[in-house]
Every structure is written in structure tokens, then in C-alpha cells.
Design an enzyme around this catalytic site. Structure first.
Site, PDB file in Angstrom:
ATOM      1  CB  ALA A 246      -0.748  -0.003   1.220  1.00  0.00           C
TER       2      ALA A 246
ATOM      3  CG  HIS B 188       6.259 -10.849 -12.266  1.00  0.00           C
ATOM      4  ND1 HIS B 188       5.007 -10.424 -12.046  1.00  0.00           N
ATOM      5  CD2 HIS B 188       6.877 -10.680 -11.223  1.00  0.00           C
ATOM      6  CE1 HIS B 188       5.008 -10.110 -10.834  1.00  0.00           C
ATOM      7  NE2 HIS B 188       6.104 -10.112 -10.238  1.00  0.00           N
TER       8      HIS B 188
ATOM      9  CE  LYS C  71       4.519 -12.765  -6.972  1.00  0.00           C
ATOM     10  NZ  LYS C  71       5.523 -11.697  -6.346  1.00  0.00           N
TER      11      LYS C  71
ATOM     12  CD  GLU D  64      14.451  -8.981  -8.628  1.00  0.00           C
ATOM     13  OE1 GLU D  64      14.283  -8.065  -7.867  1.00  0.00           O
ATOM     14  OE2 GLU D  64      13.837  -9.996  -8.545  1.00  0.00           O
TER      15      GLU D  64
HETATM   16  P1  NDP Z   1       2.811  -6.267   4.648  1.00  0.00           P
HETATM   17  O1  NDP Z   1       3.113  -7.300   5.586  1.00  0.00           O
HETATM   18  O2  NDP Z   1       3.682  -5.061   4.726  1.00  0.00           O
HETATM   19  O3  NDP Z   1       1.455  -5.669   4.883  1.00  0.00           O
HETATM   20  C1  NDP Z   1       0.286  -6.431   5.076  1.00  0.00           C
HETATM   21  C2  NDP Z   1      -0.964  -5.499   5.879  1.00  0.00           C
HETATM   22  O4  NDP Z   1      -2.078  -6.188   5.748  1.00  0.00           O
HETATM   23  C3  NDP Z   1      -0.459  -4.669   6.993  1.00  0.00           C
HETATM   24  O5  NDP Z   1      -1.354  -3.373   6.823  1.00  0.00           O
HETATM   25  C4  NDP Z   1      -1.109  -5.542   7.879  1.00  0.00           C
HETATM   26  O6  NDP Z   1      -1.435  -4.897   9.256  1.00  0.00           O
HETATM   27  C5  NDP Z   1      -2.504  -6.053   7.538  1.00  0.00           C
HETATM   28  N1  NDP Z   1      -3.033  -7.297   7.845  1.00  0.00           N
HETATM   29  C6  NDP Z   1      -2.222  -8.245   8.220  1.00  0.00           C
HETATM   30  N2  NDP Z   1      -3.032  -9.225   8.918  1.00  0.00           N
HETATM   31  C7  NDP Z   1      -4.271  -8.791   8.871  1.00  0.00           C
HETATM   32  C8  NDP Z   1      -5.520  -9.268   9.327  1.00  0.00           C
HETATM   33  N3  NDP Z   1      -5.673 -10.411   9.759  1.00  0.00           N
HETATM   34  N4  NDP Z   1      -6.746  -8.066   9.111  1.00  0.00           N
HETATM   35  C9  NDP Z   1      -6.309  -6.969   8.693  1.00  0.00           C
HETATM   36  N5  NDP Z   1      -5.184  -6.715   8.105  1.00  0.00           N
HETATM   37  C10 NDP Z   1      -4.248  -7.417   8.422  1.00  0.00           C
HETATM   38  O7  NDP Z   1       2.525  -7.198   3.272  1.00  0.00           O
HETATM   39  P2  NDP Z   1       2.738  -6.491   1.892  1.00  0.00           P
HETATM   40  O8  NDP Z   1       2.148  -5.097   1.906  1.00  0.00           O
HETATM   41  O9  NDP Z   1       4.284  -6.659   1.347  1.00  0.00           O
HETATM   42  O10 NDP Z   1       2.103  -7.452   0.905  1.00  0.00           O
HETATM   43  C11 NDP Z   1       0.783  -7.525   0.808  1.00  0.00           C
HETATM   44  C12 NDP Z   1       0.046  -8.216  -0.270  1.00  0.00           C
HETATM   45  O11 NDP Z   1       0.564  -8.052  -1.339  1.00  0.00           O
HETATM   46  C13 NDP Z   1       0.795  -9.721  -0.087  1.00  0.00           C
HETATM   47  O12 NDP Z   1      -0.250 -11.069  -0.446  1.00  0.00           O
HETATM   48  C14 NDP Z   1       1.936 -10.009  -0.754  1.00  0.00           C
HETATM   49  O13 NDP Z   1       2.380 -11.298  -1.202  1.00  0.00           O
HETATM   50  C15 NDP Z   1       1.428  -8.951  -1.971  1.00  0.00           C
HETATM   51  N6  NDP Z   1       2.551  -8.268  -2.824  1.00  0.00           N
HETATM   52  C16 NDP Z   1       3.253  -7.570  -2.346  1.00  0.00           C
HETATM   53  C17 NDP Z   1       4.201  -6.713  -3.093  1.00  0.00           C
HETATM   54  C18 NDP Z   1       5.035  -5.435  -2.686  1.00  0.00           C
HETATM   55  O14 NDP Z   1       5.918  -4.908  -3.119  1.00  0.00           O
HETATM   56  N7  NDP Z   1       5.242  -5.518  -1.139  1.00  0.00           N
HETATM   57  C19 NDP Z   1       4.559  -7.127  -4.545  1.00  0.00           C
HETATM   58  C20 NDP Z   1       3.672  -8.145  -4.880  1.00  0.00           C
HETATM   59  C21 NDP Z   1       2.522  -8.655  -4.310  1.00  0.00           C
HETATM   60  P3  NDP Z   1      -0.345  -4.784  10.288  1.00  0.00           P
HETATM   61  O15 NDP Z   1       1.019  -4.354   9.713  1.00  0.00           O
HETATM   62  O16 NDP Z   1      -1.071  -4.136  11.206  1.00  0.00           O
HETATM   63  O17 NDP Z   1      -0.445  -6.486  10.856  1.00  0.00           O
HETATM   64  C1  BG6 Z   2       7.648  -9.138  -7.087  1.00  0.00           C
HETATM   65  C2  BG6 Z   2       8.543 -10.056  -6.314  1.00  0.00           C
HETATM   66  O1  BG6 Z   2       6.529  -9.794  -7.506  1.00  0.00           O
HETATM   67  O2  BG6 Z   2       8.289  -8.618  -8.537  1.00  0.00           O
HETATM   68  C3  BG6 Z   2       9.833  -9.396  -5.969  1.00  0.00           C
HETATM   69  O3  BG6 Z   2       7.818 -10.405  -5.204  1.00  0.00           O
HETATM   70  C4  BG6 Z   2      10.672  -8.839  -7.253  1.00  0.00           C
HETATM   71  O4  BG6 Z   2      10.761 -10.304  -5.345  1.00  0.00           O
HETATM   72  C5  BG6 Z   2       9.648  -7.920  -8.039  1.00  0.00           C
HETATM   73  O5  BG6 Z   2      11.513  -8.107  -6.763  1.00  0.00           O
HETATM   74  C6  BG6 Z   2      10.337  -7.609  -9.086  1.00  0.00           C
HETATM   75  O6  BG6 Z   2       9.469  -6.501  -9.646  1.00  0.00           O
HETATM   76  P1  BG6 Z   2      10.087  -5.182 -10.404  1.00  0.00           P
HETATM   77  O7  BG6 Z   2       8.839  -4.334 -10.774  1.00  0.00           O
HETATM   78  O8  BG6 Z   2      11.057  -4.560  -9.665  1.00  0.00           O
HETATM   79  O9  BG6 Z   2      10.825  -5.893 -11.650  1.00  0.00           O
END
Ligand code: NDP
Ligand code: BG6
Length: 480
Positions: free
Chosen positions: A23, A244, A152, A220
Site C-alpha cells: 500500500a 511475471h 500474487k 535483479e
Molecule cells: P505487509 O505485511 O507489509 O502488509 C500487510 C498488511 O495487511 C498490513 O497493513 C497488515 O497490518 C495488514 N494485515 C495483516 N493481517 C491482517 C488481518 N488479519 N486483518 C487485517 N489486516 C491485516 O505485506 P505487503 O504489503 O508486502 O503485501 C501484501 C500482499 O501483497 C501480499 O499478499 C503480498 O504477497 C502481495 N504483494 C506485495 C508486494 C510488495 O511490493 N510489497 C508485491 C507483490 C505482491 P499490520 O501491519 O498491522 O499487521
Molecule cells: C515481485 C517479487 O513480484 O516482483 C519481487 O515479489 C521482485 O521479489 C519484483 O523483486 C520485481 O518487480 P520489478 O517491478 O521490480 O521488476
């Protein structure tokens, strides 16, 4: 291109997991990008939802923090964007949290004829299903469309992906689920269809008669820094190849769709993926990074929460074959890895040597390079005469670099699609099935066989030893 669909008035986007990494780093900046381009309707609203009890100001700081203001005039747009955003805390858990979310959505929709609700699941995959059930029970729009946007990982193999789908089925129709693969939002990936089907020069050579091999690489320079635990349970095949890379491969190899409608596009992607044989373990090189040569960069096993006996693949080179008429005999070299000597996503279409006797010496076969990132561009290597008094020939690149063009962020593009209800870049359920079929036997073999140890390579190197010989051996086979 397909006709532009507008975002409907009275649309609310709820970001579940609003305090998380996705987010903060991608979704809020992507939405702000749309604000800057004036693509959001006046009454569009964003609601953040997460367990934290934070004030509106704290929430707005989360939104503001990653944004770089290149000019003071953007400050006003950022303020305007923050004014569209509100926060609901899910700290109470269970039904109560979702009642609070419903109350907020009802307040926003009060007095309006319609309200369209989109829920972005920026959540740990373990809570996708229970959260989606709560959303259906409490927050489904009674006076408009409701959509679920999911990221994903869509499962960890064929069976778990199907299981996830079965769990969503009772509550959500396929046309209510938008599956994000952010590579489909990248400009150059998007351009593949235009390049292939919009230019006769490429369309006519796109087959096994003219193409020797195709290479797709997602390289990467960084390791799994800070994500050791996640990566150890995922590995590079599930992390980037099953999704991807397969999307790139499908767009590169599919037949011409009847139209650019989402269904016509997905039908053709699924059709070509179905022709790809499951990848065999003997057609792969699996690696894991060790410390850098100077010892400064850590080994994968030095990452937090990674056990010393981890067999996780941080590198994979694989050969895929597509057994249809167009691609029969063409090897597809797929390569992905972390902690390498460079960060680059690239596609190389290597054309065959001309079979005709040539009047020139020193000719190289033509090569089309499609650089997805960085320095996006398309380059065609052609033979040209060296400007001199001799008849020497040298290869030169016809260069279509994107240098001066503004390239939209992948998440901006996909958020806009999801908000508009344009599914042409959403991953359809049967695409997932087809892509998992390609990798599941290999993944199970690697997971289950203790003796399958990845080859070590140094952090900052080109990957495990033996890679060049591996690629050459397939290139030679394809010429036999
Ligand atoms: P994070 O762990 O950083 O964030 C997860 C969010 O979900 C936090 O706001 C957390 O709140 C909230 N949360 C966790 N458990 C609950 C619950 N039971 N009820 C309500 N809210 C909850 O994960 P990411 O943001 O990195 O990833 C989120 C999803 O996106 C995952 O499925 C990940 O695989 C996918 N994703 C992420 C990418 C990235 O760039 N980060 C890229 C591609 C996919 P709190 O911190 O308070 O627990
Ligand atoms: C995400 C993977 O889906 O793609 C990461 O979880 C990876 O591990 C990333 O680094 C690569 O994305 P980009 O846009 O940086 O090439």
C-alpha cells in the site's frame, strides 16, 4: 486500442492492509499518480483499512511519505488526493471491524443513487479468504458493482491455486475478481502486442522458420534483503517465473486475438500456455547466492529467518518448449535470479542465420532486443556497411529507446484498469491454472527431494557456473 472506459461516478476504493508495504510503496503513489493526471472522478474516494488504531493525520502521513514532489504545484494535488482518503481501523477484528467499514462506506454513499465498491486485498495471503467472506457478508454494494482486487501469490502450486479459487467461488464471480500481475502494467510488456500485431515486419518473422531461440530474463542486482523469510518459503520460480515471466512469454508467443477484449486476449494466452510442456528438472539450473567475492554482501543463508540448510532457489535458468506449429523446435531460455551482477528485464528474439548463400562476409544473424527495464526500449541489430572505402560490414542497432517519453508506473496503469473495470490486463482464473501446470511438477520435485541442492553462486556474479554451457548445449540441439 480498445475504447477507453471511464471510471464510474461514486466509486470507492478500499485498501485492506493500508499500513503495509504494498500500500505504502505502490498503491498510494499509484493513485496519487492518477490524481496528477486528472484521471480520478471528482467524487472518487479511498478508504484505508488496517488493524492499527491511527488518526487521520497519521494515515495521511503514510500516504505522503513515499511521494516525491518534483514541483511545488504538485503539493496542491497531493493535498487534494489526501482529502479523498479516510481510514477505518479494523482493531476490533471479526464482524465488528467490517461493520465499521460498512458504516463508513454507507456514509460516503449517503444520498447517492449508486455506489461502486472495490476492495484491494493488500493483505497476507493467509487472510485473503476469510477477509473476502467478511466483505461479501457486510460490505457488498447494494446499489452498484463490487470488485475484489487480489495480488500474487495465487496459491503455491496448481492444487492450492485451485483451492483458493474454489474458496472464492461461492462469494465472488470471475468478473468480480481482478487479479494483478504488475508486469502486465509495465509499458514495454504492454507494447509487445502492438509490436507483434501492429507491425507486419515483425508479424511475418514470428515463427520457428525464422527464429532460432528466445531468451527472457528477469535479473535483479539485489538479494532477498529484509524478505528472507518470505523468499525462503517462495523461491524465485514462484516469486517471478510462474507469474511475471509466464505473462511475458504468453504475450510473446500467443496467436493474434480476435479483438483486444479481455476474453479474446486471455483465450489466446491460455491456448499457447497449454502447449508449453511442464519444465523438466534436467532442463534447469537451480542456484542460491553465497556471499559476494569481497565478503561485503551476505549469502542468502545469512538473511534473517533463513535456516542454514535452506535449499531455496534464488536463481533459476530453464528451457521451455512450445509444441505447436508456430514454435516447434524453438528453445525458450528463461532466466531469473536475485543478487546478480545487474538488474535487467529483457527479451531477446534471436533470428536464424540466413540459409541463402550470402554475397557479404561477417554477417551476424538479426536480433531483436526488447528491454523492459531499465532504460526501456526496442533494438533491432542489423548488418550495415562500415562507412569507409572498404566493403566491411558491422552490426548496428536500430534504436527505439523510450528516452524522452514519460512512462506510466505499472501500478498506475493497473489501478486505472481495475477502477474502470477493464479486465484486459487482469489475470483470468484459467491462465493461473495453465501457468501453474508448467512449473508444479518441477516445484514438487525440488521441494520433496532433499538431495536437490541448488548450485552456489557469488552475490554480484552472473549466476551459477555451467550456465553458458547449458545454454549453448540447447542452442546446438536446436540447430541439429
Ligand atoms: P505487509 O505485511 O507489509 O502488509 C500487510 C498488511 O495487511 C498490513 O497493513 C497488515 O497490518 C495488514 N494485515 C495483516 N493481517 C491482517 C488481518 N488479519 N486483518 C487485517 N489486516 C491485516 O505485506 P505487503 O504489503 O508486502 O503485501 C501484501 C500482499 O501483497 C501480499 O499478499 C503480498 O504477497 C502481495 N504483494 C506485495 C508486494 C510488495 O511490493 N510489497 C508485491 C507483490 C505482491 P499490520 O501491519 O498491522 O499487521
Ligand atoms: C515481485 C517479487 O513480484 O516482483 C519481487 O515479489 C521482485 O521479489 C519484483 O523483486 C520485481 O518487480 P520489478 O517491478 O521490480 O521488476
Amino acid at each position: 486500442m480498445a475504447p477507453t472506459i471511464e471510471i464510474k461516478e461514486s466509486t470507492v476504493l478500499v485498501i485492506l492492509g493500508a499500513s503495509g508495504d504494498l500500500a505504502k510503496k505502490k498503491l498510494f503513489p499509484g493513485l496519487y499518480g492518477l490524481e496528477r493526471k486528472c484521471l480520478l472522478p471528482e467524487d472518487f474516494q479511498v478508504v484505508g483499512f488496517a488493524p492499527d488504531q491511527i488518526s487521520h493525520e497519521e494515515f495521511v502521513n503514510i500516504i505522503r511519505s513515499p511521494v516525491k514532489l518534483e514541483s511545488p504545484r504538485f503539493a496542491e494535488q497531493l493535498k487534494q488526493f489526501c482529502n479523498r482518503c479516510s481510514y477505518v481501523s479494523g482493531h476490533e477484528g471479526g464482524d465488528k471491524s467490517f461493520e465499521a467499514l460498512k458504516k463508513k462506506l454507507d456514509e460516503i454513499g449517503h444520498g447517492k443513487k449508486e455506489q461502486h465498491r472495490l476492495f484491494y486485498m493488500a493483505l497476507p495471503p493467509s487472510v485473503f479468504v476469510p477477509m473476502s467472506e467478511q466483505l461479501k457478508k457486510h460490505c457488498y454494494s447494494e446499489k452498484g458493482q463490487t470488485r475484489l482486487i487480489i495480488e500474487k501469490p495465487f496459491g503455491h502450486d496448481l492444487e492450492s491455486s485451485r483451492e483458493l479459487q474454489r474458496s472464492l467461488d461461492p462469494n465472488w464471480r470471475e468478473d468480480e475478481i481482478f487479479r494483478v500481475d504488475h508486469y502486465l502494467g509495465k509499458e514495454v510488456v504492454n507494447n509487445l502486442l502492438v509490436l507483434r500485431f501492429g507491425n507486419e515486419i515483425f508479424g511475418s518473422i514470428w515463427n520457428q522458420r525464422n527464429i532460432d531461440n528466445i531468451q527472457v530474463s528477469i535479473l535483479e542486482g539485489k538479494g532477498a534483503e529484509g524478505r528472507g523469510s518470505y523468499f525462503n518459503s517462495t523461491g524465485v520460480i514462484r516469486d517471478v517465473m510462474q507469474n511475471h515471466m509466464i505473462q511475458i512469454l504468453a504475450l510473446l508467443t500467443m496467436e493474434r486475438p480476435k479483438s483486444l477484449s479481455a476474453d479474446d486476449l486471455c483465450d489466446q494466452k491460455v491456448r499457447v500456455l497449454d502447449w508449453i510442456q511442464p519444465i523438466k528438472v534436467e532442463d534447469t539450473i537451480i542456484g542460491q547466492y553465497a556471499k559476494s567475492g569481497d565478503g561485503e554482501k551476505p549469502a542468502f543463508k545469512d538473511e534473517e529467518d533463513v535456516p542454514d540448510d535452506s535449499r531455496c532457489a534464488t536463481f533459476c535458468a530453464a528451457i521451455a518448449h512450445i509444441d505447436n506449429e508456430r514454435w516447434n523446435g524453438v528453445p525458450f531460455f528463461l532466466k531469473a535470479g536475485k543478487a546478480l551482477n545487474e538488474s535487467k528485464t529483457e527479451i531477446i528474439i534471436q533470428l536464424k542465420h540466413s540459409a541463402n548463400a550470402n554475397i557479404f562476409k561477417d554477417m551476424v544473424p538479426n536480433k531483436l532486443t526488447i528491454r523492459v527495464q531499465p532504460n526501456e526500449g526496442v533494438f533491432l541489430t542489423v548488418n550495415t556497411s562500415v562507412p569507409s572505402l572498404t566493403t566491411s560490414i558491422e552490426p548496428m542497432d536500430l534504436d527505439l529507446t523510450y528516452r524522452d517519453r514519460e512512462i506510466p508506473e505499472a501500478y498506475e496503469a493497473l489501478l486505472l484498469d481495475a477502477l474502470r473495470g477493464d479486465y484486459s490486463r487482469s489475470v483470468r482464473g484459467d491462465e493461473l491454472d495453465a501457468s501453474w501446470k508448467i512449473f508444479t511438477p518441477l516445484l514438487h520435485h525440488l521441494d520433496e527431494n532433499e538431495e536437490e541442492k541448488p548450485r552456489e553462486y557469488r552475490y554480484g556474479s552472473t549466476g551459477p557456473e555451467g550456465l553458458d554451457e547449458f545454454v549453448t548445449s540447447y542452442q546446438n540441439r536446436s540447430k541439429m
